[in-house]
Motif scaffolding. Structure first.
Motif, PDB file in Angstrom:
ATOM      1  N   ASP A   1      41.845  18.498  -0.193  1.00  0.00           N
ATOM      2  CA  ASP A   1      40.131  19.268  -0.004  1.00  0.00           C
ATOM      3  C   ASP A   1      40.205  20.334  -0.219  1.00  0.00           C
TER       4      ASP A   1
ATOM      5  N   HIS B   1      38.648  21.419  -5.035  1.00  0.00           N
ATOM      6  CA  HIS B   1      37.369  22.124  -5.026  1.00  0.00           C
ATOM      7  C   HIS B   1      38.130  23.730  -5.969  1.00  0.00           C
TER       8      HIS B   1
ATOM      9  N   HIS C   1      41.677  15.561  -5.241  1.00  0.00           N
ATOM     10  CA  HIS C   1      41.050  16.589  -4.772  1.00  0.00           C
ATOM     11  C   HIS C   1      40.781  18.493  -4.089  1.00  0.00           C
TER      12      HIS C   1
ATOM     13  N   HIS D   1      32.230  11.346  -2.996  1.00  0.00           N
ATOM     14  CA  HIS D   1      32.197  11.758  -1.465  1.00  0.00           C
ATOM     15  C   HIS D   1      31.521  10.949  -1.015  1.00  0.00           C
TER      16      HIS D   1
ATOM     17  N   LYS E   1      37.904  20.594  -8.771  1.00  0.00           N
ATOM     18  CA  LYS E   1      35.874  20.182  -9.499  1.00  0.00           C
ATOM     19  C   LYS E   1      35.636  21.433  -9.412  1.00  0.00           C
TER      20      LYS E   1
ATOM     21  N   HIS F   1      36.458  11.312   1.650  1.00  0.00           N
ATOM     22  CA  HIS F   1      37.055  10.816   2.754  1.00  0.00           C
ATOM     23  C   HIS F   1      36.370   9.987   3.585  1.00  0.00           C
TER      24      HIS F   1
HETATM   25 ZN   LIG Z   1      35.065  17.343  -1.636  1.00  0.00          ZN
END
Ligand SMILES: [Zn+2]
Length: 390
Positions: free
Chosen positions: A296, A70, A68, A221, A122, A244
């Motif tokens: 994350d 970004h 996960h 999420h 992502k 999460h």
């Molecule tokens: Zn995220």
């Protein structure tokens, strides 16, 4: 066929879906990028051209998987730390997508430096078709040795210009973007940020159903700021992972167990956003769920070191070292549908990390210590610190 032998591994950790097996004084032979021999005694080269590495008693674990991130946001957001400290809420800054390939290459290189050999990336900073596509393409085409799995997160926030016509943006995602992304193979997963102030349960379901219809795998999420029922909804649609999970309840855990959905926990975000509590990892483990951990990595959580995540998992969520190791490897691989990753088994891709500690637990115990000494990706030594040998 290139041959690499690593001898004198003090402890070789072999996480699997069940237990973690530990080989003492182990050796591995790698041929053609895959493990061909895993042994508890020294191995001798089969060919003259073989490279032999003495691990000097160091610990070896599979290449780490980050399920996960970004990682395609634009620019440096250091200034935002000051804004957060002054009590301002996090401002979502839409990226232009410019220069993203270079940034992404550097960031994936930094992940590799920390032993992360496979990661998920992502989209979600574009919010228009061209920028989203540019982000996914950059992640797919970036020149890197790492394996990158992409996720379409057009449903990250509601773009401000759509705030009073949300259904128009949701239709744009379901009718235009998702078919476009799926047809061109730009993403394996579709993901939605379903929470207070972002996407509602109904919108999230519509988006995930569209993704499923077009052959994408599903992620969500959920349960970060409020439990809207998104974890249960996504699990029932067959989501690969739910991420999460700070506020997940018993029925969410049951739904995940029933549908094989992997819980992905992101303690770094709890830490950087001053949230009041961490996900209840122990309860998830007790329910038999294959808990995974991820950084994350994003402007709000500029974290690429999986050992920091691991230490939060231990000290804030009371996870046991064996569960942490599985969460960083085999379970993380499951969370991105990469079943060959995160394990050390004959016939599987040879991704391996050597740590200068006497046990994996020591790497969790020594706060802020950087244990990484050698990173092997696909049978090649891609990082090596000369002073690392004991
Ligand atoms: Zn995220």
């Amino acid at each position: 066929m290139a041959e690499l032998i690593i001898n004198n591994i003090g402890k070789l950790y072999r996480p699997r879906e069940g237990e973690v097996e530990v080989f003492e004084n182990a050796s591995v032979r790698i041929e053609g990028g895959v493990f061909s021999d895993i042994s508890e005694r020294p191995l001798t080269p089969a060919t003259d051209a073989a490279k032999v590495l003495d691990a000097g008693g160091m610990v070896a674990i599979p290449g780490i998987v980050d399920p996960h991130t970004h990682a395609v946001f634009a620019g440096d957001r250091t200034d935002e730390l000051l804004m957060k400290l002054k009590g301002l809420s996090y401002l979502e800054i839409l990226s232009s997508g410019g220069g993203i390939a270079k940034l992404l290459r550097e960031r994936i290189g930094e992940f590799m430096r920390w032993g992360v050999t496979t990661l998920e990336v992502k989209s979600g900073y574009g919010m228009d078709r061209d920028t989203e596509v540019k982000q996914l393409q950059a992640a797919l085409e970036v020149e890197t040795l790492s394996d990158v799995v992409t996720t379409f997160l057009g449903a990250h926030i509601i773009p401000p210009e759509y705030s009073d016509k949300r259904e128009e943006y949701v239709s744009f995602l379901t009718d235009v973007m998702i078919p476009y992304v799926a047809e061109r193979g730009l993403a394996r997963f579709v993901d939605v940020f379903c929470d207070r102030g972002v996407y509602t349960l109904e919108e999230a379901e519509e988006i995930l159903r569209a993704g499923k219809k077009h052959g994408l795998l599903l992620k969500i999420h959920s349960d970060e700021l409020e439990n809207l029922g998104a974890t249960r909804m996504a699990a029932e649609l067959g989501a690969t992972s739910a991420d999460h999970l700070l506020l997940s309840e018993e029925e969410d855990l049951q739904a995940m167990a029933e549908h094989g959905t992997v819980p992905v926990l992101l303690p770094g975000t709890v830490f950087t956003t001053f949230l009041p509590h961490y996900p209840d990892a122990r309860r998830m483990l007790d329910a038999g769920l294959p808990v995974a951990l991820a950084t994350d990595f994003n402007p709000n959580c500029p974290l690429q070191n999986p050992f920091f995540v691991a230490q939060l998992a231990v000290f804030k969520m009371r996870m046991m070292p064996e569960d942490v190791l599985k969460a960083l490897t085999v379970n993380a691989a499951k969370a991105i549908a990469e079943p060959q990753r995160g394990m050390v088994e004959e016939g599987l891709p040879a991704d391996l990390v050597l740590l200068e500690v006497k046990s994996f637990t020591e790497a969790l115990y020594r706060l802020g210590y950087d244990p990484i000494r050698v990173v092997v990706k696909g049978g090649k030594v891609v990082r090596r610190w000369v002073n690392g040998a004991r």
